[in-house]
Write a protein that holds these residues in place. Structure first.
Motif, PDB file in Angstrom:
ATOM      1  N   ARG A 138       0.857  -1.180   0.000  1.00 50.97           N
ATOM      2  CA  ARG A 138       0.000   0.000   0.000  1.00 50.97           C
ATOM      3  C   ARG A 138       0.895   1.232   0.000  1.00 50.97           C
ATOM      4  O   ARG A 138       1.519   1.552   1.010  1.00 50.97           O
ATOM      5  N   ARG A 139       0.958   1.904  -1.150  1.00 52.29           N
ATOM      6  CA  ARG A 139       1.973   2.916  -1.378  1.00 52.29           C
ATOM      7  C   ARG A 139       1.386   4.321  -1.408  1.00 52.29           C
ATOM      8  O   ARG A 139       0.369   4.556  -2.044  1.00 52.29           O
ATOM      9  N   ALA A 140       2.069   5.232  -0.716  1.00 48.50           N
ATOM     10  CA  ALA A 140       1.601   6.605  -0.583  1.00 48.50           C
ATOM     11  C   ALA A 140       1.811   7.389  -1.881  1.00 48.50           C
ATOM     12  O   ALA A 140       2.586   6.998  -2.761  1.00 48.50           O
ATOM     13  N   THR A 141       1.141   8.517  -1.959  1.00 49.71           N
ATOM     14  CA  THR A 141       1.253   9.433  -3.097  1.00 49.71           C
ATOM     15  C   THR A 141       2.065  10.654  -2.693  1.00 49.71           C
ATOM     16  O   THR A 141       1.932  11.161  -1.573  1.00 49.71           O
ATOM     17  N   MET A 142       2.917  11.127  -3.603  1.00 49.74           N
ATOM     18  CA  MET A 142       3.720  12.318  -3.346  1.00 49.74           C
ATOM     19  C   MET A 142       3.360  13.405  -4.353  1.00 49.74           C
ATOM     20  O   MET A 142       3.373  13.175  -5.570  1.00 49.74           O
ATOM     21  N   ASN A 143       3.021  14.603  -3.856  1.00 51.17           N
ATOM     22  CA  ASN A 143       2.835  15.773  -4.710  1.00 51.17           C
ATOM     23  C   ASN A 143       4.175  16.456  -4.933  1.00 51.17           C
ATOM     24  O   ASN A 143       4.918  16.709  -3.982  1.00 51.17           O
ATOM     25  N   PHE A 144       4.511  16.764  -6.187  1.00 51.52           N
ATOM     26  CA  PHE A 144       5.674  17.580  -6.492  1.00 51.52           C
ATOM     27  C   PHE A 144       5.214  19.036  -6.496  1.00 51.52           C
ATOM     28  O   PHE A 144       4.564  19.493  -7.436  1.00 51.52           O
ATOM     29  N   VAL A 145       5.536  19.760  -5.443  1.00 47.91           N
ATOM     30  CA  VAL A 145       5.073  21.148  -5.296  1.00 47.91           C
ATOM     31  C   VAL A 145       6.022  22.098  -6.018  1.00 47.91           C
ATOM     32  O   VAL A 145       5.620  22.858  -6.891  1.00 47.91           O
ATOM     33  N   PHE A 146       7.307  22.086  -5.638  1.00 46.97           N
ATOM     34  CA  PHE A 146       8.353  22.804  -6.366  1.00 46.97           C
ATOM     35  C   PHE A 146       9.366  21.771  -6.837  1.00 46.97           C
ATOM     36  O   PHE A 146       9.876  20.981  -6.044  1.00 46.97           O
ATOM     37  N   TRP A 147       9.657  21.777  -8.136  1.00 45.32           N
ATOM     38  CA  TRP A 147      10.537  20.766  -8.714  1.00 45.32           C
ATOM     39  C   TRP A 147      11.052  21.305 -10.044  1.00 45.32           C
ATOM     40  O   TRP A 147      10.627  22.385 -10.496  1.00 45.32           O
ATOM     41  N   PRO A 148      11.996  20.627 -10.697  1.00 42.11           N
ATOM     42  CA  PRO A 148      12.572  21.184 -11.925  1.00 42.11           C
ATOM     43  C   PRO A 148      11.538  21.514 -12.996  1.00 42.11           C
ATOM     44  O   PRO A 148      11.702  22.485 -13.744  1.00 42.11           O
ATOM     45  N   GLY A 149      10.464  20.720 -13.054  1.00 40.84           N
ATOM     46  CA  GLY A 149       9.452  20.943 -14.079  1.00 40.84           C
ATOM     47  C   GLY A 149       8.699  22.250 -13.947  1.00 40.84           C
ATOM     48  O   GLY A 149       8.093  22.712 -14.917  1.00 40.84           O
ATOM     49  N   ASN A 150       8.706  22.867 -12.754  1.00 41.61           N
ATOM     50  CA  ASN A 150       8.092  24.200 -12.647  1.00 41.61           C
ATOM     51  C   ASN A 150       9.104  25.257 -12.212  1.00 41.61           C
ATOM     52  O   ASN A 150       8.744  26.283 -11.660  1.00 41.61           O
ATOM     53  N   GLY A 151      10.403  24.970 -12.479  1.00 43.88           N
ATOM     54  CA  GLY A 151      11.411  26.014 -12.394  1.00 43.88           C
ATOM     55  C   GLY A 151      12.342  26.006 -11.209  1.00 43.88           C
ATOM     56  O   GLY A 151      13.195  26.888 -11.104  1.00 43.88           O
ATOM     57  N   SER A 181      15.534  25.384  -9.207  1.00 37.75           N
ATOM     58  CA  SER A 181      16.888  25.186  -9.697  1.00 37.75           C
ATOM     59  C   SER A 181      17.681  24.144  -8.918  1.00 37.75           C
ATOM     60  O   SER A 181      18.503  23.438  -9.494  1.00 37.75           O
ATOM     61  N   ARG A 182      17.464  24.070  -7.625  1.00 37.37           N
ATOM     62  CA  ARG A 182      18.276  23.160  -6.807  1.00 37.37           C
ATOM     63  C   ARG A 182      17.462  22.576  -5.655  1.00 37.37           C
ATOM     64  O   ARG A 182      17.455  21.376  -5.423  1.00 37.37           O
ATOM     65  N   LEU A 183      16.773  23.435  -4.914  1.00 40.27           N
ATOM     66  CA  LEU A 183      15.857  22.957  -3.890  1.00 40.27           C
ATOM     67  C   LEU A 183      14.619  22.349  -4.541  1.00 40.27           C
ATOM     68  O   LEU A 183      14.309  22.620  -5.699  1.00 40.27           O
ATOM     69  N   CYS A 184      13.901  21.558  -3.770  1.00 40.23           N
ATOM     70  CA  CYS A 184      12.593  21.082  -4.210  1.00 40.23           C
ATOM     71  C   CYS A 184      11.698  21.036  -2.980  1.00 40.23           C
ATOM     72  O   CYS A 184      12.169  21.142  -1.850  1.00 40.23           O
ATOM     73  N   LEU A 185      10.419  20.900  -3.198  1.00 40.46           N
ATOM     74  CA  LEU A 185       9.471  20.695  -2.112  1.00 40.46           C
ATOM     75  C   LEU A 185       8.460  19.652  -2.562  1.00 40.46           C
ATOM     76  O   LEU A 185       7.782  19.840  -3.570  1.00 40.46           O
ATOM     77  N   HIS A 186       8.414  18.548  -1.845  1.00 43.75           N
ATOM     78  CA  HIS A 186       7.481  17.468  -2.127  1.00 43.75           C
ATOM     79  C   HIS A 186       6.581  17.277  -0.914  1.00 43.75           C
ATOM     80  O   HIS A 186       6.984  17.563   0.220  1.00 43.75           O
ATOM     81  N   CYS A 187       5.385  16.772  -1.136  1.00 44.12           N
ATOM     82  CA  CYS A 187       4.440  16.497  -0.054  1.00 44.12           C
ATOM     83  C   CYS A 187       3.986  15.049  -0.146  1.00 44.12           C
ATOM     84  O   CYS A 187       3.335  14.665  -1.127  1.00 44.12           O
ATOM     85  N   GLY A 188       4.347  14.247   0.847  1.00 39.26           N
ATOM     86  CA  GLY A 188       3.933  12.855   0.910  1.00 39.26           C
ATOM     87  C   GLY A 188       2.639  12.725   1.697  1.00 39.26           C
ATOM     88  O   GLY A 188       2.552  13.189   2.836  1.00 39.26           O
ATOM     89  N   ILE A 189       1.643  12.084   1.085  1.00 36.10           N
ATOM     90  CA  ILE A 189       0.351  11.907   1.750  1.00 36.10           C
ATOM     91  C   ILE A 189       0.151  10.418   2.002  1.00 36.10           C
ATOM     92  O   ILE A 189      -0.139   9.643   1.091  1.00 36.10           O
ATOM     93  N   GLN A 190       0.378  10.037   3.258  1.00 36.34           N
ATOM     94  CA  GLN A 190       0.257   8.643   3.664  1.00 36.34           C
ATOM     95  C   GLN A 190      -1.121   8.422   4.289  1.00 36.34           C
ATOM     96  O   GLN A 190      -1.352   8.788   5.449  1.00 36.34           O
ATOM     97  N   GLN A 191      -2.034   7.883   3.508  1.00 32.99           N
ATOM     98  CA  GLN A 191      -3.333   7.526   4.062  1.00 32.99           C
ATOM     99  C   GLN A 191      -3.159   6.345   5.018  1.00 32.99           C
ATOM    100  O   GLN A 191      -2.106   5.697   5.038  1.00 32.99           O
ATOM    101  N   PRO A 192      -4.147   6.048   5.875  1.00 31.89           N
ATOM    102  CA  PRO A 192      -4.003   4.932   6.820  1.00 31.89           C
ATOM    103  C   PRO A 192      -3.522   3.656   6.137  1.00 31.89           C
ATOM    104  O   PRO A 192      -4.068   3.242   5.112  1.00 31.89           O
ATOM    105  N   GLY A 193      -2.429   3.090   6.685  1.00 36.89           N
ATOM    106  CA  GLY A 193      -1.870   1.853   6.165  1.00 36.89           C
ATOM    107  C   GLY A 193      -0.905   2.024   5.011  1.00 36.89           C
ATOM    108  O   GLY A 193      -0.333   1.026   4.536  1.00 36.89           O
ATOM    109  N   GLU A 194      -0.659   3.256   4.537  1.00 36.97           N
ATOM    110  CA  GLU A 194       0.200   3.469   3.380  1.00 36.97           C
ATOM    111  C   GLU A 194       1.633   3.832   3.782  1.00 36.97           C
ATOM    112  O   GLU A 194       1.883   4.379   4.863  1.00 36.97           O
ATOM    113  N   THR A 195       2.571   3.555   2.856  1.00 31.20           N
ATOM    114  CA  THR A 195       3.997   3.799   3.068  1.00 31.20           C
ATOM    115  C   THR A 195       4.585   4.522   1.871  1.00 31.20           C
ATOM    116  O   THR A 195       4.277   4.173   0.721  1.00 31.20           O
TER     117      THR A 195
END
Length: 282
Positions: free
Chosen positions: A170-183, A185-199
């Protein structure tokens, strides 16, 4: 997904090091361990649980409590990349001349050359701020500067990890908030959403620091060789090559999602490849 009220920080896990322990190659720092210092001439306070001075390789992470009506600009903010997540409260975030209202879950990206200023309204504001030098990275042509952890435009689903630890089904979903595809350059920001039982399965970054936080709910973070209980506000730091991950072991009718956010610095192209995207900075 709407934000929810942050959980109160809990006492340190029995497996977590003491506050005096240097970061070394990996550490979980609980919110109860943060050591806040006042900003000169203000009521605003800042803690820095992750930094090169404490043993990190590439990244600095500040936790900023901005007093009502006050503003905060990191030292030399225009000389480094900055990403911000609002943990509680409301106010505004200015990136250069572009200002946007912010609330819990709001995010901002300040590329090198654009100063970052956070201003709290009458409720005050608490934010986590990631920082790193640009180090000759390519510059995005029109980077996205304001977003939210709940932006699900670009996602990684079904991530199986990097193979050192058996993957959960049961695998969690990650949102790419800031990443190379939206500009970014080096930092990124991702959001992992682990629903009950997910990894979000255990993995490593060969050339990147990882600094991420438990943003919402209660769950577990994997560090080196074990799962450790964490609460909203706690921070994980892993140096290049150190195994880490996140999971929500709770199930049943009362279980709620467990949300994490942060990312490797510099960004790791392998994550975007796993999602079927290019890591070219746009």
């Amino acid at each position: 997904m709407p934000p929810s009220t942050p959980s109160a920080p809990a006492p340190a896990s029995a497996s977590a090091p003491s506050p005096t322990t240097a970061l070394g190659d990996a550490r979980i720092i609980t919110a109860a361990e943060f050591e806040f210092r006042p900003v000169v001439g203000a009521r605003t306070t800042v803690a820095t649980p992750v930094s090169p001075a404490a043993g990190a390789t590439h990244v600095t992470l500040h936790v900023v409590r901005i007093a009502a009506g006050e503003s905060y600009t990191p030292d030399d903010s225009a000389a480094e990349e900055n990403t911000v997540v609002v943990f509680s409260g409301t106010g505004t975030a200015a990136v250069g001349e572009l200002t946007s209202p912010v609330e819990r879950g709001s995010a901002a990206y300040a590329p090198t050359g654009r100063a970052l200023t956070l201003t709290a309204d009458g409720r005050g504001l608490t934010a986590y701020v990631w920082r790193t030098p640009l180090a000759n990275a390519p510059v995005g042509s029109e980077p996205v500067l304001h977003s939210s952890l709940w932006d699900d435009t670009t996602q990684l689903r079904g991530f199986g990890g990097t193979g050192q630890v058996d993957a959960a089904e049961r695998r969690a979903t990650m949102n790419f908030v800031f990443w190379p595809g939206n500009g970014s350059s080096r930092l990124c920001l991702h959001c992992g959403i682990q629903q009950p039982g997910e990894t979000f399965n255990v993995h490593l970054h060969p050339d990147s620091d990882e600094a991420f936080i438990a943003f919402e709910g209660v769950g577990q973070m994997y560090l080196r060789d074990r799962w450790i209980d964490v609460n909203a506000g706690d921070v994980l730091y892993a140096a290049p090559g150190v195994l880490h991950g996140a999971r929500n072991p709770h199930t049943g009718p009362t279980a709620r999602r467990f949300v994490t956010c942060g990312g490797p610095s510099p960004f790791d192209p392998a994550l975007y490849s796993a999602a079927g995207y290019s890591s070219q900075v746009r």
